[in-house]
Design an enzyme around this catalytic site. Structure first.
Site, PDB file in Angstrom:
ATOM      1  N   THR A   1      40.497  34.022  25.888  1.00 49.30           N
ATOM      2  CA  THR A   1      40.120  34.611  27.175  1.00 49.30           C
ATOM      3  C   THR A   1      41.214  34.252  28.161  1.00 49.30           C
ATOM      4  O   THR A   1      41.361  33.098  28.560  1.00 49.30           O
ATOM      5  CB  THR A   1      38.759  34.080  27.654  1.00 49.30           C
ATOM      6  OG1 THR A   1      37.746  34.495  26.729  1.00 49.30           O
ATOM      7  CG2 THR A   1      38.419  34.640  29.031  1.00 49.30           C
TER       8      THR A   1
ATOM      9  N   LYS B   1      36.202  41.425  29.275  1.00 50.76           N
ATOM     10  CA  LYS B   1      35.677  40.059  29.216  1.00 50.76           C
ATOM     11  C   LYS B   1      35.405  39.526  30.619  1.00 50.76           C
ATOM     12  O   LYS B   1      34.428  38.795  30.845  1.00 50.76           O
ATOM     13  CB  LYS B   1      36.656  39.138  28.473  1.00 50.76           C
ATOM     14  CG  LYS B   1      36.197  37.674  28.361  1.00 50.76           C
ATOM     15  CD  LYS B   1      34.867  37.541  27.594  1.00 50.76           C
ATOM     16  CE  LYS B   1      34.395  36.082  27.553  1.00 50.76           C
ATOM     17  NZ  LYS B   1      35.174  35.243  26.639  1.00 50.76           N
TER      18      LYS B   1
END
Length: 292
Positions: free
Chosen positions: A97, A172
């Site tokens: 991420t 995300k």
């Protein structure tokens, strides 16, 4: 089956790499702490490499799951990075991420070497990684995604391509924005129920069956009531992710007022010593600061 390299054996990467090996791929792992890589080999087989470049040599697919933008650049770029070891025609899949900017940066650097690129951050937490039930949000070309998807399928319950490089990271960010607002709302509802004399678990169980239901409410409400916060994604990591989202929002001119407030609430939790508590610990802030 393919020759695969996997770099980053944290709570997510360790089981994900294991699923690849168990599926029949030939997996070489690399981890900054070499002892963890050796432990993975002892458990799953495969092999361990000393450098990212060595891990990538001969691999058709190279996957990473590391901490942040800087960690990602450190294992990908430079003379000992994976791009130095990857051959033209191979595909790089990044599960970190990170920012959309670093995804676009690495996509360009890879294309100059003939390397495909897919940014593929995941959602589902440690439990999802260990059960092979992750949701994977991807960015990249359709051709690279089509090649990468069968590799990722072994630990996924859902995979979708959202656009060019960086689109997976943007998706995300949306995921983390949703979680931040949900958990704060749950915290307020549970705290309100407790202050009103209701059975908070009973309340949450019923609300979860109606329009107020969510994965977070179903899986975290009872542990929040019980003041237990060792069930997954840490506050420190969430603040990193929300910082990425807030920076992206500033750049594109999007307003994230609730996210900005919840980010500061998480900062309060860190000040309380809860940096390693899971994200549902927002309720502890209410219990700590509220006036009786």
């Amino acid at each position: 089956m393919s020759n695969v390299a996997f770099l980053g054996l944290g709570v997510m990467g360790y089981p994900m790499a294991g699923f690849l090996q168990k599926a029949g791929h030939s997996v070489t792992v690399y981890n900054r702490t070499a002892e963890k890589a050796q432990r993975w080999v002892a458990e799953f087989g495969g092999s361990a490499a000393v450098t990212p470049r060595e891990a990538a040599e001969g691999a058709e697919f190279v996957l990473t799951c590391v901490g942040n933008d800087d960690d990602l650049r450190s294992v990908v770029l430079g003379e000992n990075g994976v791009f130095a070891g990857m051959a033209s025609g191979s595909v790089f899949i990044d599960h970190t991420t990170a920012s959309a900017q670093v995804a676009r940066e690495l996509a360009i650097a890879g294309s100059e070497k003939g390397i495909g690129f897919v940014d593929a951050p995941v959602s589902g937490g440690q439990a999802g990684a260990e059960s092979g039930q992750l949701a994977i949000m991807c960015g990249g070309s359709q051709a690279d995604f089509d090649r990468a998807q069968p590799v990722m399928d072994v630990y996924a319950k859902a995979i979708e391509l959202f656009g060019e490089a960086g689109a997976g990271q943007i998706t995300k960010m949306c995921n983390q924005i949703c979680i931040a607002g949900l958990v704060q709302g749950m915290s307020e509802a549970i705290n309100f129920a407790e202050k009103s004399g209701l059975d908070a678990k009973q309340m949450a169980n019923l609300v979860a069956k109606g329009a107020g239901g969510s994965w977070q409410l179903t899986n975290r409400a009872e542990t929040m009531v019980d003041d237990k916060f060792d069930y997954g994604f840490a506050v420190d990591w969430m603040r990193k992710d929300l910082g990425i989202a807030l920076a992206e929002a500033k750049q594109i001119g999007a307003s994230l007022p609730v996210t900005a407030v919840v980010d500061q609430f998480y900062a309060d939790v860190q000040q309380m010593g809860g940096g390693r508590w899971d994200t549902s610990s927002l309720i502890k802030r209410l219990r700590h600061f509220q006036k009786d």
